[in-house]
Structures are given as C-alpha cells and as structure tokens.
Motif scaffolding. Structure first.
Motif, PDB file in Angstrom:
ATOM      1  N   ALA A 181       3.245 -15.592 -13.820  1.00  0.00           N
ATOM      2  CA  ALA A 181       3.224 -15.022 -12.468  1.00  0.00           C
ATOM      3  C   ALA A 181       2.992 -13.518 -12.538  1.00  0.00           C
ATOM      4  CB  ALA A 181       4.539 -15.319 -11.757  1.00  0.00           C
ATOM      5  N   LYS A 182       2.305 -13.006 -11.534  1.00  0.00           N
ATOM      6  CA  LYS A 182       2.082 -11.564 -11.409  1.00  0.00           C
ATOM      7  C   LYS A 182       3.145 -10.999 -10.469  1.00  0.00           C
ATOM      8  CE  LYS A 182      -2.849 -12.202 -12.000  1.00  0.00           C
ATOM      9  NZ  LYS A 182      -4.169 -12.127 -11.382  1.00  0.00           N
ATOM     10  N   VAL A 183       3.703  -9.869 -10.843  1.00  0.00           N
ATOM     11  CA  VAL A 183       4.770  -9.245 -10.073  1.00  0.00           C
ATOM     12  C   VAL A 183       4.221  -8.068  -9.271  1.00  0.00           C
ATOM     13  CG1 VAL A 183       6.954  -7.967 -10.235  1.00  0.00           C
ATOM     14  CG2 VAL A 183       6.537  -9.947 -11.723  1.00  0.00           C
ATOM     15  N   ILE A 184       4.610  -8.009  -7.999  1.00  0.00           N
ATOM     16  CA  ILE A 184       4.373  -6.832  -7.164  1.00  0.00           C
ATOM     17  C   ILE A 184       5.769  -6.310  -6.839  1.00  0.00           C
ATOM     18  CG2 ILE A 184       3.351  -5.901  -5.060  1.00  0.00           C
ATOM     19  CD1 ILE A 184       1.606  -8.577  -5.088  1.00  0.00           C
ATOM     20  N   LEU A 185       6.159  -5.256  -7.524  1.00  0.00           N
ATOM     21  CA  LEU A 185       7.526  -4.734  -7.473  1.00  0.00           C
ATOM     22  C   LEU A 185       7.615  -3.609  -6.455  1.00  0.00           C
ATOM     23  CD1 LEU A 185      10.388  -4.692  -8.781  1.00  0.00           C
ATOM     24  CD2 LEU A 185       9.477  -2.994 -10.357  1.00  0.00           C
ATOM     25  N   ASP A 186       8.421  -3.809  -5.438  1.00  0.00           N
ATOM     26  CA  ASP A 186       8.621  -2.815  -4.389  1.00  0.00           C
ATOM     27  C   ASP A 186       9.756  -1.887  -4.806  1.00  0.00           C
ATOM     28  OD1 ASP A 186       8.903  -1.396  -2.025  1.00  0.00           O
ATOM     29  OD2 ASP A 186       9.150  -3.143  -0.758  1.00  0.00           O
ATOM     30  N   ILE A 187       9.436  -0.616  -4.985  1.00  0.00           N
ATOM     31  CA  ILE A 187      10.472   0.378  -5.265  1.00  0.00           C
ATOM     32  C   ILE A 187      10.865   0.999  -3.930  1.00  0.00           C
ATOM     33  CG2 ILE A 187      11.018   2.566  -6.400  1.00  0.00           C
ATOM     34  CD1 ILE A 187       9.106   1.732  -8.634  1.00  0.00           C
ATOM     35  N   LYS A 188      12.118   0.832  -3.571  1.00  0.00           N
ATOM     36  CA  LYS A 188      12.600   1.310  -2.276  1.00  0.00           C
ATOM     37  C   LYS A 188      12.758   2.832  -2.286  1.00  0.00           C
ATOM     38  CE  LYS A 188      12.919  -2.795  -0.562  1.00  0.00           C
ATOM     39  NZ  LYS A 188      11.894  -3.286   0.328  1.00  0.00           N
ATOM     40  N   CYS A 189      12.153   3.457  -1.292  1.00  0.00           N
ATOM     41  CA  CYS A 189      12.233   4.908  -1.116  1.00  0.00           C
ATOM     42  C   CYS A 189      13.439   5.264  -0.247  1.00  0.00           C
ATOM     43  CB  CYS A 189      10.947   5.412  -0.459  1.00  0.00           C
ATOM     44  SG  CYS A 189       9.483   5.230  -1.493  1.00  0.00           S
ATOM     45  N   PRO A 190      13.846   6.539  -0.216  1.00  0.00           N
ATOM     46  CA  PRO A 190      15.046   6.930   0.522  1.00  0.00           C
ATOM     47  C   PRO A 190      15.053   6.556   2.006  1.00  0.00           C
ATOM     48  CG  PRO A 190      14.422   8.676  -0.974  1.00  0.00           C
ATOM     49  CD  PRO A 190      13.322   7.645  -1.022  1.00  0.00           C
ATOM     50  N   ALA A 191      13.940   6.706   2.710  1.00  0.00           N
ATOM     51  CA  ALA A 191      13.936   6.424   4.153  1.00  0.00           C
ATOM     52  C   ALA A 191      14.189   4.959   4.465  1.00  0.00           C
ATOM     53  CB  ALA A 191      12.626   6.884   4.791  1.00  0.00           C
ATOM     54  N   LYS A 224       4.798  -1.078  -5.813  1.00  0.00           N
ATOM     55  CA  LYS A 224       4.501  -0.661  -4.443  1.00  0.00           C
ATOM     56  C   LYS A 224       5.608   0.253  -3.919  1.00  0.00           C
ATOM     57  CE  LYS A 224       5.257  -3.368  -0.890  1.00  0.00           C
ATOM     58  NZ  LYS A 224       5.233  -4.439   0.099  1.00  0.00           N
ATOM     59  N   PHE A 225       5.195   1.300  -3.221  1.00  0.00           N
ATOM     60  CA  PHE A 225       6.113   2.188  -2.508  1.00  0.00           C
ATOM     61  C   PHE A 225       5.754   2.121  -1.033  1.00  0.00           C
ATOM     62  CE2 PHE A 225       5.776   3.955  -6.748  1.00  0.00           C
ATOM     63  CZ  PHE A 225       7.053   4.388  -7.055  1.00  0.00           C
ATOM     64  N   VAL A 226       6.720   1.808  -0.183  1.00  0.00           N
ATOM     65  CA  VAL A 226       6.503   1.874   1.260  1.00  0.00           C
ATOM     66  C   VAL A 226       6.972   3.254   1.701  1.00  0.00           C
ATOM     67  CG1 VAL A 226       7.061   0.903   3.512  1.00  0.00           C
ATOM     68  CG2 VAL A 226       6.768  -0.610   1.530  1.00  0.00           C
ATOM     69  N   ILE A 227       6.045   3.989   2.303  1.00  0.00           N
ATOM     70  CA  ILE A 227       6.279   5.394   2.642  1.00  0.00           C
ATOM     71  C   ILE A 227       6.483   5.541   4.147  1.00  0.00           C
ATOM     72  CG2 ILE A 227       5.266   7.725   2.558  1.00  0.00           C
ATOM     73  CD1 ILE A 227       5.825   6.503  -0.227  1.00  0.00           C
ATOM     74  N   SER A 244       2.000   2.169   0.479  1.00  0.00           N
ATOM     75  CA  SER A 244       1.875   1.439   1.736  1.00  0.00           C
ATOM     76  C   SER A 244       2.650   2.164   2.830  1.00  0.00           C
ATOM     77  CB  SER A 244       2.423   0.020   1.552  1.00  0.00           C
ATOM     78  OG  SER A 244       2.261  -0.734   2.711  1.00  0.00           O
ATOM     79  N   PRO A 245       1.975   2.571   3.904  1.00  0.00           N
ATOM     80  CA  PRO A 245       2.693   3.246   4.983  1.00  0.00           C
ATOM     81  C   PRO A 245       3.574   2.276   5.761  1.00  0.00           C
ATOM     82  CG  PRO A 245       0.390   2.922   5.583  1.00  0.00           C
ATOM     83  CD  PRO A 245       0.539   2.466   4.167  1.00  0.00           C
ATOM     84  N   ALA A 246       4.807   2.693   6.047  1.00  0.00           N
ATOM     85  CA  ALA A 246       5.670   1.902   6.923  1.00  0.00           C
ATOM     86  C   ALA A 246       5.038   1.933   8.316  1.00  0.00           C
ATOM     87  CB  ALA A 246       7.083   2.486   6.950  1.00  0.00           C
ATOM     88  N   TRP A 247       4.883   0.772   8.929  1.00  0.00           N
ATOM     89  CA  TRP A 247       4.187   0.638  10.200  1.00  0.00           C
ATOM     90  C   TRP A 247       4.760   1.582  11.257  1.00  0.00           C
ATOM     91  CZ3 TRP A 247      -0.179  -1.576  11.770  1.00  0.00           C
ATOM     92  CH2 TRP A 247      -0.378  -1.743  13.136  1.00  0.00           C
ATOM     93  N   GLY A 248       3.891   2.447  11.775  1.00  0.00           N
ATOM     94  CA  GLY A 248       4.270   3.343  12.862  1.00  0.00           C
ATOM     95  C   GLY A 248       5.175   4.493  12.470  1.00  0.00           C
ATOM     96  N   GLN A 249       5.420   4.687  11.173  1.00  0.00           N
ATOM     97  CA  GLN A 249       6.356   5.709  10.733  1.00  0.00           C
ATOM     98  C   GLN A 249       5.698   6.971  10.196  1.00  0.00           C
ATOM     99  OE1 GLN A 249       9.925   5.237  10.908  1.00  0.00           O
ATOM    100  NE2 GLN A 249       9.126   3.623  12.213  1.00  0.00           N
ATOM    101  N   VAL A 250       4.483   6.847   9.681  1.00  0.00           N
ATOM    102  CA  VAL A 250       3.831   7.986   9.047  1.00  0.00           C
ATOM    103  C   VAL A 250       2.371   8.013   9.501  1.00  0.00           C
ATOM    104  CG1 VAL A 250       3.259   6.705   6.928  1.00  0.00           C
ATOM    105  CG2 VAL A 250       3.476   9.177   6.828  1.00  0.00           C
ATOM    106  N   ARG A 253      -3.365   3.580  -5.053  1.00  0.00           N
ATOM    107  CA  ARG A 253      -4.198   2.999  -4.004  1.00  0.00           C
ATOM    108  C   ARG A 253      -3.389   2.876  -2.726  1.00  0.00           C
ATOM    109  NH1 ARG A 253      -5.924  -2.105  -6.326  1.00  0.00           N
ATOM    110  NH2 ARG A 253      -4.167  -3.111  -5.337  1.00  0.00           N
ATOM    111  N   MET A 254      -3.970   3.356  -1.625  1.00  0.00           N
ATOM    112  CA  MET A 254      -3.330   3.204  -0.321  1.00  0.00           C
ATOM    113  C   MET A 254      -3.576   1.783   0.155  1.00  0.00           C
ATOM    114  SD  MET A 254      -3.739   5.691   2.944  1.00  0.00           S
ATOM    115  CE  MET A 254      -3.099   5.303   4.549  1.00  0.00           C
ATOM    116  N   GLN A 255      -2.517   1.146   0.610  1.00  0.00           N
ATOM    117  CA  GLN A 255      -2.578  -0.252   1.019  1.00  0.00           C
ATOM    118  C   GLN A 255      -2.044  -0.376   2.441  1.00  0.00           C
ATOM    119  OE1 GLN A 255       0.552  -2.713  -0.540  1.00  0.00           O
ATOM    120  NE2 GLN A 255      -0.829  -4.429  -0.797  1.00  0.00           N
ATOM    121  N   LEU A 256      -2.880  -0.841   3.340  1.00  0.00           N
ATOM    122  CA  LEU A 256      -2.468  -1.051   4.724  1.00  0.00           C
ATOM    123  C   LEU A 256      -2.082  -2.509   4.936  1.00  0.00           C
ATOM    124  CD1 LEU A 256      -5.281   0.946   6.567  1.00  0.00           C
ATOM    125  CD2 LEU A 256      -3.025   1.748   5.876  1.00  0.00           C
TER     126      LEU A 256
END
Length: 183
Positions: A79-89, A112-115, A143-149, A166-169
C-alpha cells in the motif's frame, strides 16, 4: 481527530458495519483497480489493516490517506501511504505520530500538509527541512484548508520557497461544491 476546519464531520457519528464481501462486490461494480482508504483516520478502524492487506492480495493499487496519529507500523508494504502532518491551526498538531516519518518510502509514499494560514506554511517549511521530507517522500503536498487561506498567496509562498512541493486542491469541492459528501 477533530481538526477545527474539518470538512467531513459527518464521519464522526453513525455509519454502518460492512462485510468485506460487500465491499469487494461494490468495488467490482466500479470496475477500477485503484482504491483510496481514507475518512479522517482509517487506521483507527479495527479491521482496516486486514482490509488493506486483502485489497492488495486482490490486485488493487491501494492508497492509504492517514491522519497521522495512528502508527503505520504493520501496514501492508504494498500500500502507498499519504501521511497528513497536522499543522498548528488544525488544533491537532500535538497528536502527530512522528515515528511514521521513519517508515516513509521515497519511491512510494507522500506527505501532506493542510495549510490554513501563514503560520501553518512556516510550520510546514520547518518540518519539511528538519525531517528532510523532500528526500524521504515521493511527493510533498501542500493543500489549502477550504476557505481558510488565499490560494494566490499560498501559490506565491510555494513558488518563492524553492521547495520541491506540489500544491494540491480539493478538486471535488470545485466540481461538486463544498457540501457534497462522499465524492
């Protein structure tokens, strides 16, 4: 996890138990050999590791998008892993399981970082550098958090950084709207 900007709160409650046979029957109807296991934190589900192994055994290409607080140890190596690292916000940054970074495979896995704001962007850049993620992962996704940035600002921050990211929408939100579930 309960990220403050979560877009899938509907997954917190309810749900139903589904037998593996029913899952595979549904997959056969789709006629696609690519499966992404996601949904907040799929690895917290009791049978998830077994499901992933069975999917791999059945010849599916399996992507596992994990929220990053459950250990990926013991995950089927196919399996391929897409690991989300949680940012402070997100409000969940303290729950990151940093040992998951030790198991990343540069030829297969993504991070992945959600910004949500500029502070998250600076945090992501710091983690990318300190943990040498450009070398340890096949891709680093921003990846931008929807409507946040502001998307233009984020794109400019990325372009100016010189990082190989890479920016991911979340394209499903642009296509079907932000309130449609399960697309």
């Amino acid at each position: 996890m309960r990220c403050v900007w979560c877009d899938s709160e509907y997954t917190f409650y309810g749900g139903e138990k589904i037998q593996f046979a029913d899952i595979f029957e549904k997959l056969d109807q789709f006629g696609c050999k690519l499966v992404e296991v996601t949904g907040g934190e799929p690895l917290a589900q009791k049978e998830c590791f077994n499901l992933i192994e069975r999917l791999c055994d059945e010849g599916y290409e399996v992507l596992v998008e994990t929220g990053g607080y459950v250990s990926t140890e013991g995950l089927d190596p196919r399996a391929k892993v897409i690991l989300d690292i949680k940012c402070p916000a997100s409000g969940e940054e303290p729950r990151n399981d940093w040992s998951n970074l030790e198991r990343l495979r540069a030829d297969k896995d993504e991070v992945k970082f959600v910004i949500a704001d500029e502070g998250d962007w600076h945090y992501a850049k710091k983690v990318i550098a300190e943990k040498e993620l450009e070398a340890k992962a096949k891709a680093v996704l921003i990846s931008p958090a929807w409507g946040q940035v502001n998307l233009k600002e984020l794109a400019n921050w990325i372009a100016a950084s010189g990082l190989n990211v890479r920016m991911q929408l979340q394209l499903h939100k642009y296509i079907w709207g932000p309130d449609v579930q399960g697309v």
